[in-house]
Design an enzyme around this catalytic site. Structure first.
Site, PDB file in Angstrom:
ATOM      1  N   SER A 172       0.859  -1.181   0.000  1.00  0.00           N
ATOM      2  CA  SER A 172       0.000   0.000   0.000  1.00  0.00           C
ATOM      3  C   SER A 172       0.893   1.228   0.000  1.00  0.00           C
ATOM      4  O   SER A 172       1.846   1.319  -0.772  1.00  0.00           O
ATOM      5  CB  SER A 172      -0.943  -0.025   1.203  1.00  0.00           C
ATOM      6  OG  SER A 172      -1.829   1.082   1.184  1.00  0.00           O
ATOM      7  N   TYR A 186      -5.327   8.504  -5.983  1.00  0.00           N
ATOM      8  CA  TYR A 186      -4.325   7.531  -5.525  1.00  0.00           C
ATOM      9  C   TYR A 186      -4.673   6.985  -4.148  1.00  0.00           C
ATOM     10  O   TYR A 186      -4.636   5.770  -3.925  1.00  0.00           O
ATOM     11  CB  TYR A 186      -2.956   8.197  -5.503  1.00  0.00           C
ATOM     12  CG  TYR A 186      -1.827   7.299  -5.025  1.00  0.00           C
ATOM     13  CD1 TYR A 186      -1.425   6.209  -5.771  1.00  0.00           C
ATOM     14  CD2 TYR A 186      -1.167   7.559  -3.822  1.00  0.00           C
ATOM     15  CE1 TYR A 186      -0.393   5.384  -5.348  1.00  0.00           C
ATOM     16  CE2 TYR A 186      -0.131   6.742  -3.388  1.00  0.00           C
ATOM     17  CZ  TYR A 186       0.259   5.663  -4.144  1.00  0.00           C
ATOM     18  OH  TYR A 186       1.273   4.854  -3.720  1.00  0.00           O
ATOM     19  N   LYS A 190      -5.443   3.088  -2.786  1.00  0.00           N
ATOM     20  CA  LYS A 190      -4.621   2.458  -1.755  1.00  0.00           C
ATOM     21  C   LYS A 190      -5.409   2.187  -0.478  1.00  0.00           C
ATOM     22  O   LYS A 190      -5.176   1.166   0.198  1.00  0.00           O
ATOM     23  CB  LYS A 190      -3.404   3.339  -1.451  1.00  0.00           C
ATOM     24  CG  LYS A 190      -2.387   3.388  -2.593  1.00  0.00           C
ATOM     25  CD  LYS A 190      -1.758   2.022  -2.833  1.00  0.00           C
ATOM     26  CE  LYS A 190      -0.622   2.060  -3.820  1.00  0.00           C
ATOM     27  NZ  LYS A 190       0.046   0.756  -3.992  1.00  0.00           N
TER      28      LYS A 190
END
Length: 326
Positions: A172, A186, A190
């Site tokens: 991650s 983003y 994650k």
């Protein structure tokens, strides 16, 4: 306050004993020597550093990436440094479920799966192209699903056959623990990995497979150089204060976490603080870490509020300053 009251009512030794009983899943040692470690994003950066370190410990390593020429260079580097002749290379795009399945079939049963692939283009959501957002989600999230789905049946059979614990490690980011200006798409890709990992750990623990979520900070890789070219100025101001790490250092932290069967694997001091602050309902196999989470929760929440105050003040000041220039 709750943690302080708990300490008054329950002595630390008693609390540790209670947490030793409660901590789940039980801790495990995941050996690498003589086992098959499959790493995506293995042609450079953290993936190559992990592959090299695993080979050094006697693992049979397979690496997957899109570019076959770079994979061959990575294989040559591992063979040159550690004399391993059994490094497997597989060229595939993790967005292609069929290609991923073929690569894993060619590689053979996996003992330790490291989903290390990932892409990052920082941008404010309003300004970011939808296709670019989908590209990040498809690689970072759907690519991980494709790998795990393809590898899992043979991994389960392998743990039954060897009676040794297996591991699924998911790379991650600290942006998967806290959202930052310019990281909207983003961070979403994650953060989703955490939900995947928590639920998956429930599903595979009876097969003696341990899930590890690794949370590196900015890491000195070719990808980081490209990212900096696109970062909004405000993102640089806020995230620039976060210390970067070298790929080899992240690889060592990641492999140590995998080998100890830890669910949350921070890579630096800041990451360890984030791990305590965001522990929530995540699995915890270490009574000592559970103790730190229980005792540190209130303090970490206060620290988090201080960080948020600083970030919001920075954003407000930045926009006020730029408004005056207009």
């Amino acid at each position: 306050m709750a943690a302080a009251l708990l300490l008054l009512l329950v002595p630390p030794v008693g609390l540790l004993a209670a947490l030793a009983f409660l901590a789940r899943p039980r801790g495990a040692r995941v050996p690498l020597k003589g086992r098959h470690v499959f790493i995506t994003g293995g042609s450079s950066g953290i993936g190559l550093a992990m592959a090299t370190a695993a080979a050094r410990e006697g693992a049979r390593v397979s690496i997957l990436a899109r570019n076959l020429a770079r994979l061959e260079e990575a294989r040559a580097a591992i063979q040159r440094d550690w004399g391993r002749s059994d490094v497997g290379v597989h060229a595939a795009d993790v967005r292609d479920a069929e290609a991923v399945a073929r690569a894993l079939e060619e590689a053979g049963p996996v003992d330790v799966l490291v989903c290390n692939h990932g892409v990052f283009v920082p941008q404010e959501l309003e300004r970011q192209d939808v296709e670019e957002i989908k590209w990040m989600v498809d690689i970072n999230l759907m690519g991980t699903f494709h790998l795990i789905k393809a590898a899992l049946p043979a991994m389960k059979a392998r743990t039954r056959e060897t009676r040794l614990p297996g591991s699924i490690a998911i790379m991650s980011s600290q942006a998967g623990q806290v959202g930052i200006y310019g990281y909207t798409a983003y961070s979403a890709s994650k953060f989703a990995l955490r939900g995947l990992g928590e639920a998956l750990q429930h599903e595979v623990i009876t097969d003696n497979i341990h899930v590890s979520l690794i949370f590196p900070p900015d890491t000195e890789t070719p990808g980081l150089e490209e990212e900096h070219k696109r970062r909004p100025e405000l993102t640089n101001i806020i995230a620039g204060s976060s210390g970067g790490m070298k790929a080899n250092d992240v690889a060592k932290k990641a492999l140590d976490g995998i080998k100890s069967g830890r669910f949350i694997v921070p890579c630096n001091f800041e990451g360890a603080m984030l791990a305590v602050a965001t522990a929530g309902l995540s699995p915890q196999s270490s009574p000592v870490m559970a103790f730190l989470e229980v005792i540190g929760a209130g303090l970490m929440r206060f620290a988090a509020l201080c960080f948020q105050w600083n970030w919001f003040s920075t954003i407000e000041g930045y926009y006020a300053k730029n408004k005056k220039r207009e």
